[in-house]
Every structure is written in C-alpha cells, then in structure tokens.
Design an enzyme around this catalytic site. Structure first.
Site, PDB file in Angstrom:
ATOM      1  N   ASP A   1      39.197  31.100  30.432  1.00  0.00           N
ATOM      2  CA  ASP A   1      38.082  32.036  30.573  1.00  0.00           C
ATOM      3  C   ASP A   1      36.910  31.712  29.658  1.00  0.00           C
ATOM      4  OD1 ASP A   1      39.198  33.525  32.629  1.00  0.00           O
ATOM      5  OD2 ASP A   1      40.260  34.846  31.248  1.00  0.00           O
TER       6      ASP A   1
ATOM      7  N   LYS B   1      38.249  32.094  40.223  1.00  0.00           N
ATOM      8  CA  LYS B   1      37.919  33.221  39.351  1.00  0.00           C
ATOM      9  C   LYS B   1      36.963  34.146  40.102  1.00  0.00           C
ATOM     10  CE  LYS B   1      40.316  32.063  35.713  1.00  0.00           C
ATOM     11  NZ  LYS B   1      41.276  32.987  35.131  1.00  0.00           N
TER      12      LYS B   1
END
Length: 179
Positions: free
Chosen positions: A30, A57
């Site tokens: 992330d 994502k």
C-alpha cells in the site's frame, strides 16, 4: 529536566535509486504509490519487484503510476512482474494529475505537487483513509463549487484546475447534488 537529549545531523547527499525486493513489496504494497512518487524525484532507474497485486487495488495502480510519471515528464513501465521507474530527477512544473478515484494515488500525487512547487489532482478521495491529510501537510485548499441547474456537464472542474495551476494555488472541486 531529566528528558533524553540527542542531536541529529543531516547532510545533503545524492540519493541512490530505490530497489524493493519481492518481500519488501509484500510488506509495503500500500505504500508503493508514495514510494513511486519518491522515486520520481530521485535520479536513476528504480525497481519494485512483483507488483502485479497493484492492478487489483482501488484502481489499477500500476497504470496510475505510469500516468503519474508521464505527467512529471518521466518514465514508468512494467518489465514482467516488476515496475521500473526511470527519472532524471527534474519534474515538470504544475503537473495536473488524475487520481483514478484512488485515495493512495491522490495522496502520493499531492506530495508530488508540493515537491514540484504546485500542481493539482482531479479528485482527492483521501478522506477514505486519512481525513486530516492536507492539514498534516500544512495545505489549506480553496473549495469551489457550481450553483445552478443541470451542472453535471459543467466545465468548472477543468477551469478550476487550469486557473489554480496558473496561480499556483491548491484547490479542490466537489460536486454535490442538493435535493
């Protein structure tokens, strides 16, 4: 007064290209958008291994990183499962970024805009994960809106992005529907 005391010395040095192994990427998947933003500011060829998960994502972050690099006048591409960023360290002035509705891309692009001395992001949905993001950066954007009927086809967001980039002012545009 009994408190620990220390000294920090900071020296300017030439930063080396970034390399993230498969394990590094796994541990920090992330954080790849902001790491790619940092890579764009550092001269060299940067490699992030095995990043294919980024395609799944909130957006296709690999595509978003490639587009972000282009907006900065740099290059990003995939090589197998790896992301390669090639930068000369000289980023464009006032880039206009597209976040693809992805909060992490928006935050990394805002960091890049600050580094570039100005710029804008089309949409900044970072309230999803970090509502105080701009405040923590010391940025207070102007908030603009359109009043009237049938404003869905308004060119105001484009005009606002253009004008804010010309005067180097951080702005955000939020369209709300009043019922």
């Amino acid at each position: 007064h009994g408190e620990n005391v220390g000294s920090v010395s900071v020296f300017k040095s030439e930063l080396k290209p970034l390399y993230a192994s498969i394990q590094d990427v796994c541990d920090a998947i992330d954080e790849l958008p902001v790491l790619s933003a940092i890579a764009l500011a550092i001269r060299g060829e940067h490699r992030f291994c095995n990043v294919s998960e980024l395609r799944y994502k909130e957006s296709d972050r690999i595509n978003a990183i490639v587009r972000t690099a282009e907006k900065c006048g740099q290059t990003a591409r995939t090589e197998g499962e790896d992301l390669i960023i090639i930068s000369n360290g000289n980023l464009c002035d006032n880039p206009l970024f597209k976040s693809f509705g992805d909060h992490r891309m928006a935050m990394s692009q805002i960091v890049l805009a600050l580094y570039c001395g100005g710029g804008s992001v089309d949409d900044a949905p970072f309230n999803v994960s970090f509502p105080n993001f701009l405040k923590c950066l010391g940025v207070a954007p102007l908030r603009l809106g359109v009043v009237g009927e049938n404003v869905n086809s308004s060119k105001s967001p484009l005009l606002m992005n253009y004008l804010s980039s010309k005067v180097n002012v951080c702005c955000s545009y939020v369209q709300t529907v009043e019922r």
